[in-house]
Design an enzyme around this catalytic site. Structure first.
Site, mmCIF file in Angstrom:
data_model
loop_
_atom_site.group_PDB
_atom_site.id
_atom_site.type_symbol
_atom_site.label_atom_id
_atom_site.label_comp_id
_atom_site.label_asym_id
_atom_site.label_seq_id
_atom_site.Cartn_x
_atom_site.Cartn_y
_atom_site.Cartn_z
ATOM 1 N N SER A 36 34.853 -23.848 -26.227
ATOM 2 C CA SER A 36 35.872 -23.978 -24.946
ATOM 3 C C SER A 36 36.759 -24.716 -25.786
ATOM 4 O O SER A 36 38.183 -24.614 -25.711
ATOM 5 C CB SER A 36 35.809 -24.887 -23.962
ATOM 6 O OG SER A 36 35.050 -26.035 -24.717
ATOM 7 N N GLY A 37 36.530 -24.926 -27.255
ATOM 8 C CA GLY A 37 37.679 -24.818 -28.798
ATOM 9 C C GLY A 37 38.528 -23.455 -28.492
ATOM 10 O O GLY A 37 37.882 -22.135 -28.459
ATOM 11 N N ALA A 80 32.612 -32.900 -28.692
ATOM 12 C CA ALA A 80 32.006 -31.595 -28.458
ATOM 13 C C ALA A 80 30.794 -31.768 -27.223
ATOM 14 O O ALA A 80 30.569 -33.035 -26.562
ATOM 15 C CB ALA A 80 30.904 -31.264 -28.983
ATOM 16 N N ALA A 81 31.533 -30.497 -25.468
ATOM 17 C CA ALA A 81 31.133 -31.261 -24.890
ATOM 18 C C ALA A 81 31.382 -30.070 -23.540
ATOM 19 O O ALA A 81 31.986 -29.142 -23.729
ATOM 20 C CB ALA A 81 31.712 -32.688 -23.964
ATOM 21 N N SER A 123 34.634 -40.934 -20.238
ATOM 22 C CA SER A 123 35.313 -40.443 -19.113
ATOM 23 C C SER A 123 34.914 -41.665 -18.247
ATOM 24 O O SER A 123 34.225 -42.014 -17.347
ATOM 25 C CB SER A 123 34.829 -39.238 -18.993
ATOM 26 O OG SER A 123 35.389 -39.424 -17.269
ATOM 27 N N TYR A 147 28.389 -34.473 -14.451
ATOM 28 C CA TYR A 147 29.028 -34.363 -15.948
ATOM 29 C C TYR A 147 29.316 -36.076 -16.066
ATOM 30 O O TYR A 147 29.290 -36.219 -17.146
ATOM 31 C CB TYR A 147 30.394 -34.136 -15.622
ATOM 32 C CG TYR A 147 32.194 -34.593 -16.655
ATOM 33 C CD1 TYR A 147 32.401 -34.381 -17.979
ATOM 34 C CD2 TYR A 147 32.873 -35.266 -15.973
ATOM 35 C CE1 TYR A 147 33.156 -33.897 -18.914
ATOM 36 C CE2 TYR A 147 33.316 -35.719 -17.778
ATOM 37 C CZ TYR A 147 33.943 -34.841 -18.397
ATOM 38 O OH TYR A 147 34.769 -35.740 -19.240
ATOM 39 N N VAL A 191 45.604 -31.659 -13.905
ATOM 40 C CA VAL A 191 46.866 -30.644 -13.207
ATOM 41 C C VAL A 191 47.680 -30.510 -13.579
ATOM 42 O O VAL A 191 49.033 -29.888 -13.873
ATOM 43 C CB VAL A 191 47.206 -31.714 -11.576
ATOM 44 C CG1 VAL A 191 48.106 -32.577 -12.456
ATOM 45 C CG2 VAL A 191 48.285 -31.193 -10.952
ATOM 46 N N PHE A 208 47.846 -30.734 -3.735
ATOM 47 C CA PHE A 208 46.985 -30.668 -2.490
ATOM 48 C C PHE A 208 46.944 -32.376 -2.135
ATOM 49 O O PHE A 208 46.713 -33.328 -3.105
ATOM 50 C CB PHE A 208 45.338 -30.496 -3.254
ATOM 51 C CG PHE A 208 45.398 -28.902 -3.767
ATOM 52 C CD1 PHE A 208 45.443 -27.940 -2.940
ATOM 53 C CD2 PHE A 208 45.333 -28.761 -5.219
ATOM 54 C CE1 PHE A 208 45.621 -26.666 -3.042
ATOM 55 C CE2 PHE A 208 45.116 -27.021 -5.654
ATOM 56 C CZ PHE A 208 45.259 -26.296 -4.606
ATOM 57 N N GLY A 276 37.231 -34.306 -1.566
ATOM 58 C CA GLY A 276 35.994 -35.135 -2.547
ATOM 59 C C GLY A 276 37.077 -35.585 -3.458
ATOM 60 O O GLY A 276 37.146 -36.799 -4.485
HETATM 61 C C1 UD2 Z 1 39.454 -33.840 -12.075
HETATM 62 C C2 UD2 Z 1 38.140 -34.795 -13.109
HETATM 63 C C3 UD2 Z 1 38.388 -35.175 -14.989
HETATM 64 C C4 UD2 Z 1 38.947 -34.921 -14.993
HETATM 65 C C5 UD2 Z 1 40.653 -34.248 -14.955
HETATM 66 C C6 UD2 Z 1 41.048 -33.637 -15.914
HETATM 67 C C7 UD2 Z 1 36.322 -34.876 -11.323
HETATM 68 C C8 UD2 Z 1 35.944 -35.872 -10.304
HETATM 69 N N1 UD2 Z 1 37.252 -35.207 -12.542
HETATM 70 O O1 UD2 Z 1 39.933 -35.818 -12.051
HETATM 71 O O2 UD2 Z 1 37.476 -35.736 -14.393
HETATM 72 O O3 UD2 Z 1 38.686 -34.043 -15.826
HETATM 73 O O4 UD2 Z 1 40.082 -33.442 -13.832
HETATM 74 O O5 UD2 Z 1 42.443 -34.280 -15.795
HETATM 75 O O6 UD2 Z 1 36.551 -33.534 -11.423
HETATM 76 N N2 UD2 Z 1 46.556 -31.112 -8.476
HETATM 77 C C9 UD2 Z 1 47.022 -30.431 -7.606
HETATM 78 N N3 UD2 Z 1 47.978 -29.502 -7.892
HETATM 79 C C10 UD2 Z 1 47.209 -28.432 -8.575
HETATM 80 C C11 UD2 Z 1 45.830 -28.974 -9.792
HETATM 81 C C12 UD2 Z 1 45.050 -30.426 -9.154
HETATM 82 O O7 UD2 Z 1 47.896 -31.045 -5.921
HETATM 83 O O8 UD2 Z 1 46.782 -27.659 -8.523
HETATM 84 C C13 UD2 Z 1 45.916 -32.446 -7.489
HETATM 85 C C14 UD2 Z 1 44.168 -32.451 -6.883
HETATM 86 O O9 UD2 Z 1 43.849 -32.190 -5.613
HETATM 87 C C15 UD2 Z 1 44.980 -33.980 -7.762
HETATM 88 C C16 UD2 Z 1 44.869 -34.379 -8.400
HETATM 89 O O10 UD2 Z 1 45.907 -33.305 -8.657
HETATM 90 O O11 UD2 Z 1 44.207 -34.564 -5.973
HETATM 91 C C17 UD2 Z 1 44.560 -34.479 -10.078
HETATM 92 O O12 UD2 Z 1 43.906 -34.062 -10.463
HETATM 93 P P1 UD2 Z 1 43.202 -33.074 -11.907
HETATM 94 O O13 UD2 Z 1 42.029 -32.264 -11.532
HETATM 95 O O14 UD2 Z 1 43.753 -33.599 -12.780
HETATM 96 O O15 UD2 Z 1 42.297 -34.420 -12.177
HETATM 97 P P2 UD2 Z 1 41.584 -35.731 -11.399
HETATM 98 O O16 UD2 Z 1 41.897 -37.077 -11.822
HETATM 99 O O17 UD2 Z 1 41.338 -35.236 -10.384
#
Ligand code: UD2
Length: 311
Positions: A36-37, A80-81, A123, A147, A191, A208, A276
């Site tokens: 992934s890098g 690395a992960a 994390s 994870y 996001v 969302f 979730g």
């Molecule tokens: C996820 C992971 C976390 C880490 C992180 C990446 C879990 C439990 N945790 O957490 O480990 O990898 O992602 O930063 O899965 N959203 C939108 N629109 C989009 C994308 C996301 O509204 O196009 C929302 C999403 O539904 C959430 C928030 O943005 O409510 C943050 O989403 P995220 O995936 O960046 O981060 P998170 O905290 O859910």
């Protein structure tokens, strides 16, 4: 000056950590299998005589042990992960190999060569669906994904290694990291990386839920500094610390910052919440301040402005 071996050096956090350590005058040996890098993330580092890049899979038996025996680094930063929570749900076996077995290999390689310090990319996923805010290191850990479980197991493996063999082990519980080089490729990518790409390309973004959900977004530049402090700081003892800002930003606020920079963009579309999804996440940043001398410096809007400027 120290010699630091970084696994996952070509990744998002790994490449920034590499750049920072090189700028501080340290020597860096980067290891990556480019799963992934990306080599392009290390374009600047590769011009430095103090940097060496090795293509290798950290989870493969004896590969890392041989490299560590040859290089005898002062510290290993293990980044690395399998970085995707979603991938860990779809492939728990791969999650085990890349997020647990690889950690064991790092610990063993360190033991065999007497490496005195280990820094680990943990994390906030170890907390699972935390209800009590801010989230402290003493808060209940109840991971809800393979994870998160693997990150918690790795912390235990490494801390036990430190206690048994006398090395310093730092477990860094990163919150929502964002910044340049974060890969927006999957719908489950961070996001901010998705929003940055879509605003830049003139595509609308989807929120969302109602957008009131909040996260503790931390710039990758701050995370790199926290890693450098954990690996090279003086008087650092073993322990676990949140790597966060201690501040909340809602998704609506993030979208609004982008909207100000892209006034012609269409308004975000609202869609039902993701199953979730947690509503609020915010860390308590106190312990990293006390134990590492680390305090985040990048306000979210400045980090977003940096991303937008880079285009
Ligand atoms: C996820 C992971 C976390 C880490 C992180 C990446 C879990 C439990 N945790 O957490 O480990 O990898 O992602 O930063 O899965 N959203 C939108 N629109 C989009 C994308 C996301 O509204 O196009 C929302 C999403 O539904 C959430 C928030 O943005 O409510 C943050 O989403 P995220 O995936 O960046 O981060 P998170 O905290 O859910």
């Amino acid at each position: 000056m120290a010699k630091i071996l970084i696994t996952g050096a070509a990744g998002f956090i790994g490449s920034h950590t590499t750049d920072l350590l090189l700028s501080e005058g340290h020597t860096v040996v980067g290891v990556d299998n480019f799963r992934s890098g990306h080599r392009r993330n290390l374009a600047a580092a590769l011009t430095s005589a103090a940097f060496r890049l090795v293509e290798a899979d950290v989870s493969a038996e004896s590969v890392l042990a041989q490299l560590v025996a040859t290089e005898t680094p002062d510290a290993i930063i293990h980044l690395a992960a399998l970085v995707s929570v979603q991938d860990s749900m779809e492939n728990p076996e791969l999650n085990y190999r890349l997020n647990v077995l690889a950690t064991h290999r790092v610990a063993e390689a360190a033991r065999e060569s007497g490496v005195k310090r280990l820094v680990f990319a943990s994390s906030a996923a170890v907390y699972g669906d935390a209800t009590e805010l801010p989230i402290r290191e003493a808060s209940t850990t109840r991971p809800i994904s393979p994870y998160g479980g693997a990150k918690l197991a790795s912390e235990a493996l490494l801390l036990a290694h430190g206690a048994a063999f006398g090395s310093v082990v730092r477990c860094q519980r990163y919150f929502n990291v964002f910044g340049p080089r974060q890969d927006p490729a999957s719908p489950y990518s961070g996001v901010i990386s998705i929003f940055a790409q879509r605003f830049r390309d003139g595509q609308g973004v989807t929120i969302f839920g109602d957008g009131q959900q909040t996260r503790d977004f931390i710039s990758v530049h701050d995370v790199a500094r926290a890693n450098a402090l954990a690996a090279t700081g003086e008087g650092v003892a073993s322990g676990i610390a949140n790597i966060c800002t201690g501040r909340s930003t809602s998704l609506l606020e993030v979208a609004a910052v982008f909207g100000r920079h892209y006034p012609a963009a269409t308004a975000p579309t609202l869609a039902p919440p993701r199953p979730g999804d947690i509503i609020h996440s915010r860390g308590d940043a106190t312990r990293a301040g006390q134990e590492l001398g680390f305090t985040a410096r990048w306000p979210v809007d400045e980090g977003l402005a940096e991303l937008i400027k880079l285009g």
